[in-house]
Write a protein that holds these residues in place. Sequence first.
Motif, PDB file in Angstrom:
ATOM      1  N   SER A 104       0.821  -1.220   0.000  1.00 36.12           N
ATOM      2  CA  SER A 104       0.000   0.000   0.000  1.00 36.12           C
ATOM      3  C   SER A 104       0.850   1.265   0.000  1.00 36.12           C
ATOM      4  O   SER A 104       0.364   2.332  -0.379  1.00 36.12           O
ATOM      5  CB  SER A 104      -0.934   0.009   1.204  1.00 36.12           C
ATOM      6  OG  SER A 104      -0.207   0.151   2.413  1.00 36.12           O
ATOM      7  N   GLY A 105       2.086   1.153   0.469  1.00 37.49           N
ATOM      8  CA  GLY A 105       2.953   2.325   0.549  1.00 37.49           C
ATOM      9  C   GLY A 105       2.647   3.207   1.736  1.00 37.49           C
ATOM     10  O   GLY A 105       3.072   4.356   1.777  1.00 37.49           O
ATOM     11  N   ILE A 122      -6.694   5.653  -0.726  1.00 36.26           N
ATOM     12  CA  ILE A 122      -6.064   4.965   0.402  1.00 36.26           C
ATOM     13  C   ILE A 122      -7.113   4.322   1.303  1.00 36.26           C
ATOM     14  O   ILE A 122      -6.794   3.461   2.129  1.00 36.26           O
ATOM     15  CB  ILE A 122      -5.137   5.929   1.194  1.00 36.26           C
ATOM     16  CG1 ILE A 122      -4.059   5.138   1.969  1.00 36.26           C
ATOM     17  CG2 ILE A 122      -5.927   6.774   2.176  1.00 36.26           C
ATOM     18  CD1 ILE A 122      -3.031   4.521   1.107  1.00 36.26           C
ATOM     19  N   LEU A 123      -8.388   4.695   1.116  1.00 32.56           N
ATOM     20  CA  LEU A 123      -9.462   4.064   1.893  1.00 32.56           C
ATOM     21  C   LEU A 123      -9.510   2.553   1.638  1.00 32.56           C
ATOM     22  O   LEU A 123      -9.934   1.790   2.513  1.00 32.56           O
ATOM     23  CB  LEU A 123     -10.805   4.712   1.579  1.00 32.56           C
ATOM     24  CG  LEU A 123     -10.978   6.136   2.120  1.00 32.56           C
ATOM     25  CD1 LEU A 123     -12.258   6.758   1.577  1.00 32.56           C
ATOM     26  CD2 LEU A 123     -10.960   6.151   3.639  1.00 32.56           C
ATOM     27  N   TRP A 124      -9.059   2.106   0.453  1.00 35.81           N
ATOM     28  CA  TRP A 124      -8.981   0.671   0.188  1.00 35.81           C
ATOM     29  C   TRP A 124      -7.980   0.012   1.138  1.00 35.81           C
ATOM     30  O   TRP A 124      -8.223  -1.075   1.651  1.00 35.81           O
ATOM     31  CB  TRP A 124      -8.582   0.409  -1.259  1.00 35.81           C
ATOM     32  CG  TRP A 124      -9.678   0.709  -2.221  1.00 35.81           C
ATOM     33  CD1 TRP A 124      -9.789   1.800  -3.037  1.00 35.81           C
ATOM     34  CD2 TRP A 124     -10.846  -0.077  -2.451  1.00 35.81           C
ATOM     35  NE1 TRP A 124     -10.947   1.745  -3.763  1.00 35.81           N
ATOM     36  CE2 TRP A 124     -11.628   0.592  -3.424  1.00 35.81           C
ATOM     37  CE3 TRP A 124     -11.319  -1.276  -1.939  1.00 35.81           C
ATOM     38  CZ2 TRP A 124     -12.839   0.089  -3.888  1.00 35.81           C
ATOM     39  CZ3 TRP A 124     -12.519  -1.770  -2.405  1.00 35.81           C
ATOM     40  CH2 TRP A 124     -13.266  -1.090  -3.361  1.00 35.81           C
ATOM     41  N   ALA A 125      -6.844   0.667   1.352  1.00 35.30           N
ATOM     42  CA  ALA A 125      -5.834   0.125   2.267  1.00 35.30           C
ATOM     43  C   ALA A 125      -6.355   0.124   3.703  1.00 35.30           C
ATOM     44  O   ALA A 125      -6.139  -0.832   4.445  1.00 35.30           O
ATOM     45  CB  ALA A 125      -4.541   0.929   2.173  1.00 35.30           C
ATOM     46  N   ILE A 126      -7.057   1.189   4.090  1.00 38.30           N
ATOM     47  CA  ILE A 126      -7.617   1.251   5.439  1.00 38.30           C
ATOM     48  C   ILE A 126      -8.655   0.141   5.609  1.00 38.30           C
ATOM     49  O   ILE A 126      -8.707  -0.517   6.655  1.00 38.30           O
ATOM     50  CB  ILE A 126      -8.206   2.649   5.719  1.00 38.30           C
ATOM     51  CG1 ILE A 126      -7.074   3.680   5.781  1.00 38.30           C
ATOM     52  CG2 ILE A 126      -9.017   2.657   7.014  1.00 38.30           C
ATOM     53  CD1 ILE A 126      -7.542   5.120   5.879  1.00 38.30           C
ATOM     54  N   GLY A 128      -8.627  -2.690   4.104  1.00 38.99           N
ATOM     55  CA  GLY A 128      -7.838  -3.911   4.242  1.00 38.99           C
ATOM     56  C   GLY A 128      -7.266  -4.071   5.640  1.00 38.99           C
ATOM     57  O   GLY A 128      -7.213  -5.182   6.185  1.00 38.99           O
ATOM     58  N   MET A 129      -6.856  -2.953   6.254  1.00 37.63           N
ATOM     59  CA  MET A 129      -6.341  -3.010   7.628  1.00 37.63           C
ATOM     60  C   MET A 129      -7.426  -3.483   8.588  1.00 37.63           C
ATOM     61  O   MET A 129      -7.178  -4.333   9.454  1.00 37.63           O
ATOM     62  CB  MET A 129      -5.830  -1.640   8.059  1.00 37.63           C
ATOM     63  CG  MET A 129      -4.548  -1.211   7.405  1.00 37.63           C
ATOM     64  SD  MET A 129      -4.112   0.434   8.000  1.00 37.63           S
ATOM     65  CE  MET A 129      -3.579   1.204   6.496  1.00 37.63           C
ATOM     66  N   PHE A 130      -8.626  -2.919   8.435  1.00 38.14           N
ATOM     67  CA  PHE A 130      -9.734  -3.328   9.296  1.00 38.14           C
ATOM     68  C   PHE A 130     -10.102  -4.794   9.059  1.00 38.14           C
ATOM     69  O   PHE A 130     -10.345  -5.543  10.011  1.00 38.14           O
ATOM     70  CB  PHE A 130     -10.953  -2.424   9.093  1.00 38.14           C
ATOM     71  CG  PHE A 130     -10.875  -1.142   9.851  1.00 38.14           C
ATOM     72  CD1 PHE A 130     -11.118  -1.107  11.213  1.00 38.14           C
ATOM     73  CD2 PHE A 130     -10.547   0.033   9.202  1.00 38.14           C
ATOM     74  CE1 PHE A 130     -11.042   0.081  11.933  1.00 38.14           C
ATOM     75  CE2 PHE A 130     -10.464   1.226   9.900  1.00 38.14           C
ATOM     76  CZ  PHE A 130     -10.721   1.255  11.273  1.00 38.14           C
ATOM     77  N   LEU A 131     -10.139  -5.203   7.815  1.00 38.45           N
ATOM     78  CA  LEU A 131     -10.465  -6.585   7.490  1.00 38.45           C
ATOM     79  C   LEU A 131      -9.414  -7.537   8.066  1.00 38.45           C
ATOM     80  O   LEU A 131      -9.749  -8.577   8.647  1.00 38.45           O
ATOM     81  CB  LEU A 131     -10.573  -6.755   5.973  1.00 38.45           C
ATOM     82  CG  LEU A 131     -11.049  -8.109   5.480  1.00 38.45           C
ATOM     83  CD1 LEU A 131     -12.446  -8.409   5.982  1.00 38.45           C
ATOM     84  CD2 LEU A 131     -11.032  -8.128   3.957  1.00 38.45           C
TER      85      LEU A 131
END
Length: 154
Positions: A104-105, A122-126, A128-131
């Motif tokens: 994600s960088g 970056i909401l996609w990365a966030i 993913g973090m929650f998931l």
Amino acid sequence: MSSESRSPWFLPIIYVGGLVFGFGLAISGMAKPEVVLDFLQFEDFGLLFVMGGAAVVTGIVFAIATRSDRTAPLTGSSYVRRVKEFDRNVVVGGSIFGVGWGLSGICPGAAYASVGIGNLPILWAIGGMFLGAYAQGYWRSRQADSDAAVAPSD
């Protein structure tokens, strides 16, 4: 420590600290994934100075605070060193974190600051973090349940 015994300034100071942290990340450029990826590819070492500066300040404060008999001003808790065992979970978790950071960088703290500067993908990365956090919690609770079922009763 219960929330009733905390100072009324506890949460406002936490929020102000988060805002200062976020502004620092945004101003330094560390909330931009391309800057982080350039660091990870050994092309830009600015992140090293940001992280190094934070580590020096934290190290000094931690060394002073744990050697005194003082308590934390907001919680009243004493400063103690918590030593975490270096085990398989630390290696696996750190590896997964590192892969996610590289893909994600961005690390979790900087991801929120990145949203603040308008980086909405970056909401996609966030997400993913929650998931990932949810999956780990689910797996851990299932493992604890199975360990309790196998444990011999006294």
